[in-house]
Scaffold this motif. Structure first.
Motif, PDB file in Angstrom:
ATOM      1  N   ILE A  73      19.405  53.952  60.825  1.00 44.78           N
ATOM      2  CA  ILE A  73      20.291  55.070  60.496  1.00 44.78           C
ATOM      3  C   ILE A  73      21.729  54.624  60.268  1.00 44.78           C
ATOM      4  CG2 ILE A  73      18.880  56.822  61.618  1.00 44.78           C
ATOM      5  CD1 ILE A  73      20.875  56.504  64.050  1.00 44.78           C
ATOM      6  N   TYR A  74      21.917  53.379  59.853  1.00 42.78           N
ATOM      7  CA  TYR A  74      23.264  52.878  59.592  1.00 42.78           C
ATOM      8  C   TYR A  74      23.422  52.266  58.209  1.00 42.78           C
ATOM      9  CZ  TYR A  74      24.210  53.493  64.567  1.00 42.78           C
ATOM     10  OH  TYR A  74      24.386  54.036  65.812  1.00 42.78           O
ATOM     11  N   SER A  75      22.404  51.597  57.701  1.00 41.54           N
ATOM     12  CA  SER A  75      22.587  50.822  56.472  1.00 41.54           C
ATOM     13  C   SER A  75      22.366  51.630  55.201  1.00 41.54           C
ATOM     14  CB  SER A  75      21.648  49.611  56.478  1.00 41.54           C
ATOM     15  OG  SER A  75      20.295  50.028  56.493  1.00 41.54           O
ATOM     16  N   ARG A  76      21.734  52.803  55.304  1.00 44.51           N
ATOM     17  CA  ARG A  76      21.534  53.678  54.153  1.00 44.51           C
ATOM     18  C   ARG A  76      22.028  55.068  54.522  1.00 44.51           C
ATOM     19  NH1 ARG A  76      16.696  50.931  55.058  1.00 44.51           N
ATOM     20  NH2 ARG A  76      15.969  49.551  53.373  1.00 44.51           N
ATOM     21  N   THR A  77      22.558  55.804  53.553  1.00 41.13           N
ATOM     22  CA  THR A  77      22.990  57.168  53.824  1.00 41.13           C
ATOM     23  C   THR A  77      21.760  58.068  53.990  1.00 41.13           C
ATOM     24  OG1 THR A  77      23.026  57.867  51.514  1.00 41.13           O
ATOM     25  CG2 THR A  77      25.040  56.824  52.412  1.00 41.13           C
ATOM     26  N   PRO A  78      21.911  59.198  54.678  1.00 39.66           N
ATOM     27  CA  PRO A  78      20.782  60.130  54.768  1.00 39.66           C
ATOM     28  C   PRO A  78      20.338  60.642  53.400  1.00 39.66           C
ATOM     29  CG  PRO A  78      22.782  61.060  55.783  1.00 39.66           C
ATOM     30  CD  PRO A  78      23.060  59.630  55.504  1.00 39.66           C
ATOM     31  N   ALA A  79      21.274  60.845  52.473  1.00 42.02           N
ATOM     32  CA  ALA A  79      20.896  61.312  51.136  1.00 42.02           C
ATOM     33  C   ALA A  79      20.050  60.275  50.409  1.00 42.02           C
ATOM     34  CB  ALA A  79      22.140  61.639  50.327  1.00 42.02           C
ATOM     35  N   LEU A  80      20.414  59.005  50.548  1.00 37.71           N
ATOM     36  CA  LEU A  80      19.628  57.957  49.896  1.00 37.71           C
ATOM     37  C   LEU A  80      18.226  57.885  50.494  1.00 37.71           C
ATOM     38  CD1 LEU A  80      19.327  55.604  47.960  1.00 37.71           C
ATOM     39  CD2 LEU A  80      20.358  54.121  49.686  1.00 37.71           C
ATOM     40  N   ILE A  81      18.129  57.968  51.805  1.00 38.01           N
ATOM     41  CA  ILE A  81      16.806  57.941  52.436  1.00 38.01           C
ATOM     42  C   ILE A  81      15.985  59.138  51.987  1.00 38.01           C
ATOM     43  CG2 ILE A  81      15.575  58.111  54.629  1.00 38.01           C
ATOM     44  CD1 ILE A  81      17.783  56.448  55.901  1.00 38.01           C
ATOM     45  N   ALA A  82      16.611  60.323  51.936  1.00 33.36           N
ATOM     46  CA  ALA A  82      15.884  61.522  51.514  1.00 33.36           C
ATOM     47  C   ALA A  82      15.346  61.380  50.093  1.00 33.36           C
ATOM     48  CB  ALA A  82      16.788  62.747  51.619  1.00 33.36           C
ATOM     49  N   GLN A 121      23.528  60.984  68.392  1.00 31.16           N
ATOM     50  CA  GLN A 121      24.126  61.982  67.510  1.00 31.16           C
ATOM     51  C   GLN A 121      23.902  61.630  66.049  1.00 31.16           C
ATOM     52  OE1 GLN A 121      25.327  64.911  67.929  1.00 31.16           O
ATOM     53  NE2 GLN A 121      26.094  65.252  65.841  1.00 31.16           N
ATOM     54  N   ARG A 122      24.007  60.354  65.724  1.00 28.26           N
ATOM     55  CA  ARG A 122      23.811  59.940  64.327  1.00 28.26           C
ATOM     56  C   ARG A 122      22.367  60.212  63.890  1.00 28.26           C
ATOM     57  NH1 ARG A 122      27.176  56.546  61.165  1.00 28.26           N
ATOM     58  NH2 ARG A 122      26.083  55.699  59.346  1.00 28.26           N
ATOM     59  N   THR A 123      21.419  59.978  64.782  1.00 29.70           N
ATOM     60  CA  THR A 123      20.019  60.283  64.471  1.00 29.70           C
ATOM     61  C   THR A 123      19.842  61.759  64.154  1.00 29.70           C
ATOM     62  OG1 THR A 123      19.203  58.482  65.874  1.00 29.70           O
ATOM     63  CG2 THR A 123      17.664  60.261  65.360  1.00 29.70           C
ATOM     64  N   ARG A 124      20.438  62.621  64.966  1.00 31.48           N
ATOM     65  CA  ARG A 124      20.328  64.061  64.737  1.00 31.48           C
ATOM     66  C   ARG A 124      20.876  64.440  63.358  1.00 31.48           C
ATOM     67  NH1 ARG A 124      19.780  68.896  67.516  1.00 31.48           N
ATOM     68  NH2 ARG A 124      19.524  67.802  69.506  1.00 31.48           N
ATOM     69  N   GLU A 125      22.023  63.901  63.002  1.00 29.61           N
ATOM     70  CA  GLU A 125      22.617  64.261  61.720  1.00 29.61           C
ATOM     71  C   GLU A 125      21.760  63.762  60.554  1.00 29.61           C
ATOM     72  OE1 GLU A 125      26.844  63.691  61.363  1.00 29.61           O
ATOM     73  OE2 GLU A 125      27.210  64.304  63.438  1.00 29.61           O
ATOM     74  N   TYR A 126      21.196  62.571  60.682  1.00 26.19           N
ATOM     75  CA  TYR A 126      20.307  62.073  59.625  1.00 26.19           C
ATOM     76  C   TYR A 126      19.115  62.990  59.438  1.00 26.19           C
ATOM     77  CZ  TYR A 126      22.250  57.582  58.155  1.00 26.19           C
ATOM     78  OH  TYR A 126      23.019  56.607  57.569  1.00 26.19           O
ATOM     79  N   VAL A 127      18.476  63.363  60.543  1.00 29.03           N
ATOM     80  CA  VAL A 127      17.297  64.222  60.437  1.00 29.03           C
ATOM     81  C   VAL A 127      17.669  65.562  59.822  1.00 29.03           C
ATOM     82  CG1 VAL A 127      15.530  65.463  61.751  1.00 29.03           C
ATOM     83  CG2 VAL A 127      16.063  63.080  62.320  1.00 29.03           C
ATOM     84  N   GLU A 128      18.760  66.146  60.265  1.00 27.71           N
ATOM     85  CA  GLU A 128      19.157  67.457  59.735  1.00 27.71           C
ATOM     86  C   GLU A 128      19.481  67.400  58.248  1.00 27.71           C
ATOM     87  OE1 GLU A 128      20.998  69.314  63.912  1.00 27.71           O
ATOM     88  OE2 GLU A 128      22.352  68.530  62.367  1.00 27.71           O
ATOM     89  N   ILE A 129      20.217  66.379  57.837  1.00 29.76           N
ATOM     90  CA  ILE A 129      20.594  66.269  56.420  1.00 29.76           C
ATOM     91  C   ILE A 129      19.369  65.966  55.556  1.00 29.76           C
ATOM     92  CG2 ILE A 129      21.898  64.892  54.760  1.00 29.76           C
ATOM     93  CD1 ILE A 129      24.029  64.550  57.007  1.00 29.76           C
ATOM     94  N   ILE A 130      18.516  65.071  56.002  1.00 31.50           N
ATOM     95  CA  ILE A 130      17.313  64.737  55.235  1.00 31.50           C
ATOM     96  C   ILE A 130      16.437  65.974  55.067  1.00 31.50           C
ATOM     97  CG2 ILE A 130      15.139  63.438  55.319  1.00 31.50           C
ATOM     98  CD1 ILE A 130      16.815  61.141  56.623  1.00 31.50           C
ATOM     99  N   ARG A 131      16.269  66.741  56.130  1.00 32.26           N
ATOM    100  CA  ARG A 131      15.449  67.962  56.027  1.00 32.26           C
ATOM    101  C   ARG A 131      16.081  68.967  55.057  1.00 32.26           C
ATOM    102  NH1 ARG A 131      11.240  67.474  59.370  1.00 32.26           N
ATOM    103  NH2 ARG A 131      11.498  66.727  61.516  1.00 32.26           N
ATOM    104  N   MET A 132      17.405  69.123  55.107  1.00 32.89           N
ATOM    105  CA  MET A 132      18.072  70.031  54.169  1.00 32.89           C
ATOM    106  C   MET A 132      17.793  69.624  52.727  1.00 32.89           C
ATOM    107  SD  MET A 132      21.834  70.639  55.904  1.00 32.89           S
ATOM    108  CE  MET A 132      22.411  71.651  54.529  1.00 32.89           C
ATOM    109  N   ILE A 133      17.915  68.345  52.440  1.00 34.65           N
ATOM    110  CA  ILE A 133      17.707  67.857  51.074  1.00 34.65           C
ATOM    111  C   ILE A 133      16.268  68.082  50.639  1.00 34.65           C
ATOM    112  CG2 ILE A 133      17.641  65.776  49.650  1.00 34.65           C
ATOM    113  CD1 ILE A 133      20.062  64.773  51.297  1.00 34.65           C
ATOM    114  N   LEU A 134      15.304  67.740  51.490  1.00 27.33           N
ATOM    115  CA  LEU A 134      13.899  67.907  51.132  1.00 27.33           C
ATOM    116  C   LEU A 134      13.528  69.373  50.958  1.00 27.33           C
ATOM    117  CD1 LEU A 134      12.219  65.248  53.481  1.00 27.33           C
ATOM    118  CD2 LEU A 134      12.737  65.032  51.051  1.00 27.33           C
ATOM    119  N   HIS A 135      14.222  70.248  51.664  1.00 33.27           N
ATOM    120  CA  HIS A 135      13.955  71.686  51.547  1.00 33.27           C
ATOM    121  C   HIS A 135      14.665  72.307  50.347  1.00 33.27           C
ATOM    122  CE1 HIS A 135      11.908  72.991  55.446  1.00 33.27           C
ATOM    123  NE2 HIS A 135      11.917  71.666  55.471  1.00 33.27           N
ATOM    124  N   GLY A 136      15.426  71.517  49.598  1.00 32.82           N
ATOM    125  CA  GLY A 136      16.090  72.035  48.421  1.00 32.82           C
ATOM    126  C   GLY A 136      17.332  72.856  48.717  1.00 32.82           C
TER     127      GLY A 136
END
Length: 346
Positions: A73-82, A121-136
């Motif tokens: 959860i550090y080397s790639r942005t959550p948007a890139l992972i999503a 905290q960083r893990t939580r933000e990654y999961v939340e952002i990735i889910r938002m992106i996948l949900h459109g």
């Protein structure tokens, strides 16, 4: 005997710190796919890049799930992972699993050059952002690490908006949070005597978030060596030594998480002995791994013995066991994989 979990047994395709020949890995994964294993997981440290390798497996397989185990959860942005997992999920027909985790401070700071800050905290933000992106959803998000204002949305519709997200959680806070926000956890070297406690912690997190119990599956990586039915005592000892090597490495050379987790779970003296052994060298550290410590998180035996242990561990709380891909060539590994699958179904 009917084993409900037999359709949920996965494999760790390759050890990221001890990579094998990639063409042979792909061929062995194809065999696992044909035999009916549920999932294949790939790791990442400072070797082969994770998602490129997953794409190779997408093209080489037909039905097996392909997991990132793990993307840090550090080397790639959550948007890139999503966008990456959504792309792979489309190309694979909905077969991708996403594992996320903090990795370790040494890797994050001295390989990626990124400060290792507040992993929970960083893990939580990654999961939340990735889910938002996948949900459109429009990406408007305000957190401690990410403040996103422009309302971007993913420019294609994912095959699945709920790609399963697993977390490599070991610390108490991260385990509790995983129960709140994840579809599963990927514990490494977690003692088999403590599966019940892990389930309680996950379900406590689920209750905190208003989720039902057992919302997060327990999918541990289990170091395993499959022996033939006529294995000698010498072959068993050699396999146990090979299984002890990565355990000693993770205790002494992969940050503090593994040592701390094992200490919390009752193996403090054993951890100290392994760490002391490293002062002399790897062989001394490996020799310090006691049979009790090794047997608490590894399975070495014939196909029947491995399945008998899995029966016990599943009864104790494991949902989706992830075994080690057998070493050697595809011709050597194939019969071992087939023997375990046959034992699971017998």
């Amino acid at each position: 005997m009917t084993r409900a979990y037999s359709d949920r047994v996965g494999l760790m395709a390759d050890a990221p710190n001890f990579p094998a020949a990639w063409d042979e890995v792909v061929e062995k994964v194809k065999i696992a796919d044909e035999l009916g294993y549920d999932s294949i997981w790939l790791g990442e440290s400072w070797g082969y890049e994770l998602f490129t390798s997953m794409a190779d497996l997408v093209r080489a397989t037909r039905r097996i799930k392909i997991g990132a185990g793990i993307a840090n959860i550090y080397s790639r942005t959550p948007a890139l992972i999503a966008s990456t997992v959504a792309t792979l999920d489309e190309r694979s027909g909905g077969r991708i699993l996403l594992g996320l985790g903090p990795s370790a401070a040494q890797v994050v700071e001295h390989w990626h050059g990124v400060p290792f800050q507040k992993p929970v905290q960083r893990t939580r933000e990654y999961v939340e952002i990735i889910r938002m992106i996948l949900h459109g959803e429009k990406l408007i998000y305000h957190g401690e690490f990410f403040n996103l204002e422009r309302g971007f949305t993913l420019r294609f519709k994912p095959v699945r908006k709920d790609i399963p997200i697993y977390i490599a959680a070991m610390g108490p806070k991260n385990v509790l949070q995983a129960g709140e926000i994840s579809d599963g956890v990927l514990p490494v070297y977690w003692p088999s005597t403590k599966w019940g406690e892990l389930r309680e912690q996950l379900d406590e997190g689920a209750r905190k978030a208003g989720r039902p119990p057992h919302s997060a599956a327990i999918a541990p990586y289990i170091t395993s060596f499959i022996l033939n039915d006529k294995a000698t005592d010498e072959e068993r000892s050699e396999a146990r030594m090979k299984a002890a090597m990565p355990l000693a490495y993770y205790i002494g050379r992969m940050g503090v998480y593994y040592a701390q987790m094992l200490t919390r779970n009752g193996f403090g003296k054993e951890v100290e002995a392994v760490q002391e052994g490293w002062k002399t060298g790897m062989q001394t550290a490996i020799a310090a791994v006691t049979p009790e410590l090794l047997d608490s998180n590894s399975i070495i035996g014939t196909a029947g013995e491995i399945v008998a242990r899995l029966d016990q561990w599943v009864a104790a709380g494991v949902d989706e066991p992830v075994l080690t891909m057998p070493p050697g060539t595809p011709d050597q590994a194939g019969p071992q994989l087939a023997a375990v699958m046959q034992a699971l179904k017998s």
